[in-house]
Motif scaffolding. Structure first.
Motif, PDB file in Angstrom:
ATOM      1  N   PRO A  65       0.800  -1.229   0.000  1.00  0.00           N
ATOM      2  CA  PRO A  65       0.000   0.000   0.000  1.00  0.00           C
ATOM      3  C   PRO A  65       0.832   1.278   0.000  1.00  0.00           C
ATOM      4  CG  PRO A  65      -0.981  -1.610   1.469  1.00  0.00           C
ATOM      5  CD  PRO A  65       0.325  -2.196   1.010  1.00  0.00           C
ATOM      6  N   LEU A  66       0.231   2.326  -0.551  1.00  0.00           N
ATOM      7  CA  LEU A  66       0.919   3.583  -0.825  1.00  0.00           C
ATOM      8  C   LEU A  66       1.530   4.237   0.413  1.00  0.00           C
ATOM      9  CD1 LEU A  66       1.567   5.808  -2.883  1.00  0.00           C
ATOM     10  CD2 LEU A  66      -0.709   6.749  -2.456  1.00  0.00           C
ATOM     11  N   GLY A  67       0.904   4.045   1.560  1.00  0.00           N
ATOM     12  CA  GLY A  67       1.414   4.678   2.772  1.00  0.00           C
ATOM     13  C   GLY A  67       2.863   4.336   3.057  1.00  0.00           C
ATOM     14  N   LEU A  68       3.278   3.129   2.691  1.00  0.00           N
ATOM     15  CA  LEU A  68       4.662   2.724   2.926  1.00  0.00           C
ATOM     16  C   LEU A  68       5.633   3.625   2.171  1.00  0.00           C
ATOM     17  CD1 LEU A  68       6.684   0.762   4.168  1.00  0.00           C
ATOM     18  CD2 LEU A  68       6.328  -0.758   2.211  1.00  0.00           C
ATOM     19  N   VAL A 138     -12.227  10.048   3.912  1.00  0.00           N
ATOM     20  CA  VAL A 138     -11.817   9.844   2.523  1.00  0.00           C
ATOM     21  C   VAL A 138     -11.865   8.348   2.245  1.00  0.00           C
ATOM     22  CG1 VAL A 138     -10.002  10.146   0.801  1.00  0.00           C
ATOM     23  CG2 VAL A 138     -10.284  11.861   2.604  1.00  0.00           C
ATOM     24  N   ASN A 139     -12.623   7.975   1.197  1.00  0.00           N
ATOM     25  CA  ASN A 139     -12.745   6.552   0.886  1.00  0.00           C
ATOM     26  C   ASN A 139     -13.300   6.400  -0.531  1.00  0.00           C
ATOM     27  OD1 ASN A 139     -13.774   3.728   0.827  1.00  0.00           O
ATOM     28  ND2 ASN A 139     -13.203   3.766   2.989  1.00  0.00           N
ATOM     29  N   LYS A 140     -12.732   5.481  -1.288  1.00  0.00           N
ATOM     30  CA  LYS A 140     -13.201   5.245  -2.650  1.00  0.00           C
ATOM     31  C   LYS A 140     -14.621   4.694  -2.688  1.00  0.00           C
ATOM     32  CE  LYS A 140      -8.711   4.473  -4.870  1.00  0.00           C
ATOM     33  NZ  LYS A 140      -7.898   3.551  -5.702  1.00  0.00           N
ATOM     34  N   LYS A 141     -15.092   4.102  -1.574  1.00  0.00           N
ATOM     35  CA  LYS A 141     -16.371   3.406  -1.579  1.00  0.00           C
ATOM     36  C   LYS A 141     -17.529   4.248  -1.052  1.00  0.00           C
ATOM     37  CE  LYS A 141     -14.205  -1.150  -1.197  1.00  0.00           C
ATOM     38  NZ  LYS A 141     -14.115  -2.411  -0.412  1.00  0.00           N
ATOM     39  N   PHE A 160       2.798  11.325   9.877  1.00  0.00           N
ATOM     40  CA  PHE A 160       3.507  10.055   9.730  1.00  0.00           C
ATOM     41  C   PHE A 160       3.006   9.018  10.734  1.00  0.00           C
ATOM     42  CE2 PHE A 160       6.922  12.765   7.800  1.00  0.00           C
ATOM     43  CZ  PHE A 160       6.942  12.150   6.561  1.00  0.00           C
ATOM     44  N   ASN A 161       2.648   9.461  11.939  1.00  0.00           N
ATOM     45  CA  ASN A 161       2.159   8.520  12.953  1.00  0.00           C
ATOM     46  C   ASN A 161       0.870   7.860  12.513  1.00  0.00           C
ATOM     47  OD1 ASN A 161       4.294   9.115  14.685  1.00  0.00           O
ATOM     48  ND2 ASN A 161       3.182  10.798  15.661  1.00  0.00           N
ATOM     49  N   GLU A 162      -0.016   8.638  11.891  1.00  0.00           N
ATOM     50  CA  GLU A 162      -1.279   8.076  11.430  1.00  0.00           C
ATOM     51  C   GLU A 162      -1.069   7.145  10.235  1.00  0.00           C
ATOM     52  OE1 GLU A 162      -3.950   8.264  13.083  1.00  0.00           O
ATOM     53  OE2 GLU A 162      -3.188   9.744  14.510  1.00  0.00           O
ATOM     54  N   ALA A 176      -5.409   6.782   6.864  1.00  0.00           N
ATOM     55  CA  ALA A 176      -4.681   7.695   7.750  1.00  0.00           C
ATOM     56  C   ALA A 176      -5.357   9.060   7.799  1.00  0.00           C
ATOM     57  CB  ALA A 176      -3.239   7.839   7.277  1.00  0.00           C
ATOM     58  N   VAL A 177      -5.777   9.539   6.640  1.00  0.00           N
ATOM     59  CA  VAL A 177      -6.456  10.836   6.576  1.00  0.00           C
ATOM     60  C   VAL A 177      -7.759  10.792   7.367  1.00  0.00           C
ATOM     61  CG1 VAL A 177      -7.682  12.405   5.024  1.00  0.00           C
ATOM     62  CG2 VAL A 177      -5.415  11.581   4.414  1.00  0.00           C
ATOM     63  N   THR A 178      -8.518   9.698   7.221  1.00  0.00           N
ATOM     64  CA  THR A 178      -9.769   9.564   7.952  1.00  0.00           C
ATOM     65  C   THR A 178      -9.520   9.563   9.450  1.00  0.00           C
ATOM     66  OG1 THR A 178     -10.838   8.370   6.142  1.00  0.00           O
ATOM     67  CG2 THR A 178     -11.771   8.084   8.344  1.00  0.00           C
ATOM     68  N   SER A 179      -8.500   8.823   9.897  1.00  0.00           N
ATOM     69  CA  SER A 179      -8.163   8.793  11.316  1.00  0.00           C
ATOM     70  C   SER A 179      -7.785  10.187  11.807  1.00  0.00           C
ATOM     71  CB  SER A 179      -7.012   7.819  11.552  1.00  0.00           C
ATOM     72  OG  SER A 179      -6.606   7.835  12.900  1.00  0.00           O
TER      73      SER A 179
END
Length: 216
Positions: A65-68, A138-141, A160-162, A176-179
């Motif tokens: 996943p992109l976050g990495l 934020v979510n594609k669904k 970065f923590n999220e 992460a953005v949603t959190s």
């Protein structure tokens, strides 16, 4: 070839992204590379040919996943910074809006587009729920939403923590953005009248070549 190296006019996709940020006053870049990394590094070098400074972070697990990929750049970042996808092309004025927008302490901004009826491949776009300019998710669904994620963030390093917490999720950036938004710290900047496109398919590349045919 690596997708950032596809041509749009006289430049590759990633060169257009860099050119916009340079024009907006950004001088220091961290480029996260993975697939065919050497091709991208060979093109961009240390950035001196573009009048900027480039450092590279290598993501050896680029299929994850992109976050990495974002986390791979963390060691280079100790102040507010911008994140941009290398395949999202837009008019300079759209980029300038988020670069110039003031960032509150320990918060993040996301460039969004409320012109939902103009979005290519809407089914695959990241949908954004808004409460005024506060992002609630934020979510594609999402079935109900007010805007689309344009793929540029302006962030405090605290993000970065999220991202780290959500790094294994299928859509880790959105998670992460949603959190982060649950704390009321994620804000939207509307791109307004300006055009952009997320290039995931050949049809979108052709559309970009038509929409941005005046790009140098």
């Amino acid at each position: 070839i690596a997708k950032p190296l596809y041509q749009l006019g006289q430049k590759t996709l990633i060169e257009h992204v860099i050119a916009n940020f340079k024009k907006a006053g950004i001088q220091d870049f961290v480029v996260v590379v993975g697939y065919k990394a050497e091709d991208i590094i060979n093109l961009l070098g240390d950035g001196s040919a573009y009048g900027i400074n480039i450092k590279y972070a290598v993501n050896h697990n680029f299929e994850k996943p992109l976050g990495l990929s974002v986390l791979c750049a963390e060691k280079y970042v100790d102040e507010p910074f911008l994140i941009s996808m290398s395949d999202h092309i837009m008019e300079f004025e759209g980029v300038q809006k988020i670069v110039n927008y003031p960032l509150k302490k320990d918060s993040c901004l996301l460039l969004v587009d409320k012109k939902i009826d103009t979005i290519f491949w809407l089914d695959d776009a990241a949908k954004v729920k808004l409460d005024g300019n506060i992002i609630r998710g934020v979510n594609k669904k999402f079935d109900s939403f007010e805007a689309i994620d344009c793929g540029i963030f302006k962030c405090s390093p605290i993000i970065f923590n999220e991202i780290r917490k959500a790094a294994d999720q299928p859509d880790s950036i959105s998670a992460a953005v949603t959190s982060f938004s649950q704390r009321g710290k994620m804000f939207a900047v509307d791109i307004g009248e300006y055009h952009w496109i997320d290039i995931d398919e050949y049809s979108e590349l052709e559309a970009a070549r038509n929409i941005f045919k005046d790009l140098e």
